[in-house]
Design a protein around this motif. Structure first.
Motif, mmCIF file in Angstrom:
data_model
loop_
_atom_site.group_PDB
_atom_site.id
_atom_site.type_symbol
_atom_site.label_atom_id
_atom_site.label_comp_id
_atom_site.label_asym_id
_atom_site.label_seq_id
_atom_site.Cartn_x
_atom_site.Cartn_y
_atom_site.Cartn_z
ATOM 1 N N LEU A 1 -3.769 2.850 -0.961
ATOM 2 C CA LEU A 1 -3.496 3.623 0.251
ATOM 3 C C LEU A 1 -2.247 4.485 0.084
ATOM 4 O O LEU A 1 -2.212 5.651 0.507
ATOM 5 N N VAL B 1 -2.775 7.709 -1.530
ATOM 6 C CA VAL B 1 -3.407 8.753 -0.724
ATOM 7 C C VAL B 1 -2.382 9.449 0.162
ATOM 8 O O VAL B 1 -2.395 10.673 0.327
ATOM 9 N N ILE C 1 -6.814 5.842 10.391
ATOM 10 C CA ILE C 1 -7.316 4.935 9.365
ATOM 11 C C ILE C 1 -8.223 3.900 10.003
ATOM 12 O O ILE C 1 -7.963 3.426 11.120
ATOM 13 N N LYS D 1 -4.683 13.229 7.827
ATOM 14 C CA LYS D 1 -5.699 12.623 6.968
ATOM 15 C C LYS D 1 -6.486 11.560 7.726
ATOM 16 O O LYS D 1 -5.937 10.787 8.507
ATOM 17 N N ILE E 1 -8.605 8.244 6.730
ATOM 18 C CA ILE E 1 -8.790 7.293 5.629
ATOM 19 C C ILE E 1 -9.757 6.217 6.100
ATOM 20 O O ILE E 1 -9.538 5.578 7.142
ATOM 21 N N VAL F 1 -11.941 3.356 -0.989
ATOM 22 C CA VAL F 1 -11.092 4.094 -0.055
ATOM 23 C C VAL F 1 -11.558 5.539 -0.077
ATOM 24 O O VAL F 1 -11.614 6.165 -1.136
ATOM 25 N N TRP G 1 -11.036 9.411 1.735
ATOM 26 C CA TRP G 1 -10.102 10.200 2.542
ATOM 27 C C TRP G 1 -10.481 11.673 2.511
ATOM 28 O O TRP G 1 -11.077 12.159 1.563
#
Length: 235
Positions: free
Chosen positions: A32, A35, A110, A146, A148, A226, A228
């Motif tokens: 994470l 990112v 997220i 972003k 995620i 993950v 994104w």
């Protein structure tokens, strides 16, 4: 087959015990942070469950707004935030598609192991429901923010293995510009008895047989993805 709706609404204690054994090497947080640098950011977390990801991010984020459909699960996430020492947070029951968040007020949205349920529980309308969720994430993000998403790529597998039920959904994300990375999030247990109790509870009896007894402990291998997309905050 476990009844996940029942688990999420009535069995937070067992669920939290299970996920407390997950990712014993700490690979997910490193992924994470690769990112986005969460330090000082305004984070919206949706589908927070008992707060597994919440606990990782609370020490870094400038603010956190945390949501889940289950008040039962969310109570645990509230507890994590209360213990974090973070002052700027709030938590509320909410659906991915209808977040009580001001437009353009978040740097990151997220969601862990949760948006997938919009796909698997919506039948032929799955794409419409996933788009509703992503559109809501777009609404609350600032330009350059972003999204995620964390999803399973196979519990019980040492290499990424997409569950058949998620194949179309994950393909949809990639077709719409999401980048992705894979990490190992193996679960480690102290004993075979503990592993059998917790793994069968959430994954079913068949998963118990995938455990490996290693020097590091009783290990259930797991791969996690993950995804994104920064563009979603700029459209």
């Amino acid at each position: 087959m476990p009844d996940y709706e029942y688990i999420y609404n009535h069995q937070a204690d067992l669920y939290e015990r299970l996920v407390g054994h997950e990712d014993y090497e700490g690979n997910l947080m490193r992924a994470l942070e690769g990112v986005v640098d969460f330090r000082g950011l305004d984070v919206v977390e949706t589908g927070a469950g008992t707060g597994r990801v919440t606990g990782m991010l609370a020490r870094l984020a400038g603010s956190m707004r945390v949501f889940d459909r289950s008040a039962h699960m969310l109570a645990r996430a509230r507890g994590r935030l209360a213990r974090s020492g973070l002052a700027q947070w709030r938590a509320a029951v909410a659906d991915h598609r209808y977040l009580p968040v001001e437009s353009g007020s978040a740097d990151v949205v997220i969601s862990g192991w949760s948006v997938c349920y919009l796909a698997v529980n919506s039948g032929e309308a799955w794409q419409v429901e996933v788009e509703k969720g992503l559109n809501e994430f777009r609404r609350v993000l600032r330009p350059g923010g972003k999204v995620i998403l964390i999803e399973t790529l196979g519990t019980g597998y040492e290499t990424p293995t997409r569950p058949a039920s998620l194949a179309d959904y994950l393909g949809y994300l990639e077709a719409h510009g999401f980048q992705s990375a894979v990490v190992r999030t193996d679960l480690r247990f102290e004993s075979l008895e503990e592993e059998r109790e917790l793994v069968s509870f959430f994954f079913g009896e068949a998963m118990v047989e995938r455990v490996k007894v290693e020097e590091a402990g009783v290990i259930l291998p797991e791969c996690t993805g993950v995804w994104w997309d920064q563009r979603i905050g700029n459209e």
